[in-house]
Design a protein around this motif. Structure first.
Motif, PDB file in Angstrom:
ATOM      1  N   SER A 179       4.906 -56.780 -27.675  1.00  0.00           N
ATOM      2  CA  SER A 179       5.347 -57.530 -28.845  1.00  0.00           C
ATOM      3  C   SER A 179       4.808 -58.957 -28.811  1.00  0.00           C
ATOM      4  CB  SER A 179       6.874 -57.556 -28.911  1.00  0.00           C
ATOM      5  OG  SER A 179       7.395 -56.256 -29.122  1.00  0.00           O
ATOM      6  N   SER A 236       7.084 -59.402 -40.990  1.00  0.00           N
ATOM      7  CA  SER A 236       6.559 -60.704 -41.385  1.00  0.00           C
ATOM      8  C   SER A 236       7.634 -61.774 -41.206  1.00  0.00           C
ATOM      9  CB  SER A 236       6.097 -60.664 -42.846  1.00  0.00           C
ATOM     10  OG  SER A 236       7.213 -60.555 -43.717  1.00  0.00           O
ATOM     11  N   ASN A 253       5.231 -63.968 -34.207  1.00  0.00           N
ATOM     12  CA  ASN A 253       4.552 -64.623 -35.330  1.00  0.00           C
ATOM     13  C   ASN A 253       4.454 -66.127 -35.130  1.00  0.00           C
ATOM     14  OD1 ASN A 253       4.430 -62.105 -36.538  1.00  0.00           O
ATOM     15  ND2 ASN A 253       6.202 -62.462 -37.858  1.00  0.00           N
ATOM     16  N   TYR A 274       7.718 -60.071 -35.194  1.00  0.00           N
ATOM     17  CA  TYR A 274       6.799 -59.686 -34.128  1.00  0.00           C
ATOM     18  C   TYR A 274       5.840 -58.604 -34.597  1.00  0.00           C
ATOM     19  CZ  TYR A 274       9.378 -62.310 -30.640  1.00  0.00           C
ATOM     20  OH  TYR A 274       9.942 -63.343 -29.925  1.00  0.00           O
ATOM     21  N   PHE A 275       4.627 -58.651 -34.048  1.00  0.00           N
ATOM     22  CA  PHE A 275       3.647 -57.580 -34.196  1.00  0.00           C
ATOM     23  C   PHE A 275       3.612 -56.818 -32.881  1.00  0.00           C
ATOM     24  CE2 PHE A 275      -0.893 -56.369 -33.402  1.00  0.00           C
ATOM     25  CZ  PHE A 275      -0.921 -55.285 -34.289  1.00  0.00           C
ATOM     26  N   ALA A 287       1.488 -49.099 -34.311  1.00  0.00           N
ATOM     27  CA  ALA A 287       1.720 -50.540 -34.404  1.00  0.00           C
ATOM     28  C   ALA A 287       2.682 -50.800 -35.553  1.00  0.00           C
ATOM     29  CB  ALA A 287       0.411 -51.292 -34.635  1.00  0.00           C
ATOM     30  N   ASP A 288       3.539 -51.814 -35.400  1.00  0.00           N
ATOM     31  CA  ASP A 288       4.382 -52.225 -36.522  1.00  0.00           C
ATOM     32  C   ASP A 288       4.528 -53.738 -36.531  1.00  0.00           C
ATOM     33  OD1 ASP A 288       6.328 -52.759 -34.566  1.00  0.00           O
ATOM     34  OD2 ASP A 288       7.566 -51.030 -35.084  1.00  0.00           O
ATOM     35  N   TRP A 289       4.997 -54.269 -37.661  1.00  0.00           N
ATOM     36  CA  TRP A 289       5.058 -55.723 -37.828  1.00  0.00           C
ATOM     37  C   TRP A 289       6.133 -56.088 -38.836  1.00  0.00           C
ATOM     38  CZ3 TRP A 289       2.389 -58.848 -41.974  1.00  0.00           C
ATOM     39  CH2 TRP A 289       2.530 -60.227 -41.746  1.00  0.00           C
TER      40      TRP A 289
END
Length: 243
Positions: free
Chosen positions: A221, A194, A224, A201-202, A190-192
């Motif tokens: 995706s 801010s 936010n 997107y997370f 997982a990546d994000w």
């Protein structure tokens, strides 16, 4: 409000819409990544990695209409813990393509031998070629990762996007990643990014080792901003190591 002010705000809205459109459909980076956030891995000298990223949303929603986007990219190990790469973004259907060349570089100044820590810094240049809303842009970042004995890796870093790349104004914030091997062939990741902008997107998903040279990625995706209004889509990637 004067006509001059109205013109300014109309232009700002158009630029913001363009940035969101391109960012939602083609924010990917010409480096080794988790999904969108760069990893702290760097290719060895002479190694070549190619990838095709496909984003798609099969249905319309209040925030994002259905679309498909295709982003080819290649990464080459340059030696001295440096890799260079190239994206071709903005290949969107339906709608007018906003083709953009994105050359990139990543350098790993530190790799711990036994403590599991690694540090990388990187830079991406954006050169729009078609239907451009700006002439050139930049994304710079620095991040640190910690790999545990279990194989779990956590990545934390910061970024800065120049004006018009992902929003009308300059945007800075944090970028984060998590990778957890499930077995020899499958990992959860997982990546994000801010922030409320086109890169915000997370993305959780799975990474599959299809073979010694082929890796598949399947993620989803989630924006936010406005996720309840449909700001979310599938992200599929297929990577190939040439040597």
């Amino acid at each position: 409000m004067s006509f001059r002010e109205q013109g300014f705000y109309k232009k700002a809205i158009l630029v913001a819409t363009w940035a969101l459109f391109c960012g939602v459909f083609s924010v990917a980076h010409a480096q080794q990544t988790i999904f969108n956030v760069p990893t702290t891995d760097v290719l060895d000298h002479g190694k070549v990695y190619a990838e095709l990223d496909v984003s798609l949303k099969p249905t319309d929603s209040a925030s994002v209409n259905k679309f498909s986007s295709f982003v080819p990219r290649v990464v080459v190990g340059a030696g001295s813990r440096i890799e260079i790469g190239l994206n071709i973004t903005g290949n969107i259907q339906p709608g007018a393509d906003t083709t953009t060349l994105v050359p990139a570089i990543k350098w790993k100044p530190y790799q711990g031998k036994s403590n599991g820590f690694a540090i990388v810094v990187g830079d991406h240049l954006y050169f729009p070629l078609r239907n451009r809303a700006y002439n050139a842009g930049n994304y710079v970042y620095a991040e640190i990762s910690k790999t545990f004995k279990s194989g779990t890796r956590v990545t934390v870093g910061g970024y800065d996007f120049t004006r018009s790349v992902v929003a009308v104004a300059n945007r800075a914030g944090g970028q984060f990643g998590f990778e957890q091997p499930v077995n020899e062939k499958v990992s959860f990741a997982a990546d994000w990014f801010s922030g409320k902008h086109a890169a915000g997107y997370f993305t959780p998903g799975l990474v599959f080792k299809v073979g010694p040279k082929v890796t598949g990625y399947a993620g989803y995706s989630i924006g936010n901003q406005n996720p309840s209004k449909g700001n979310h889509f599938f992200l599929l990637e297929l990577g190939y190591n040439f040597n």
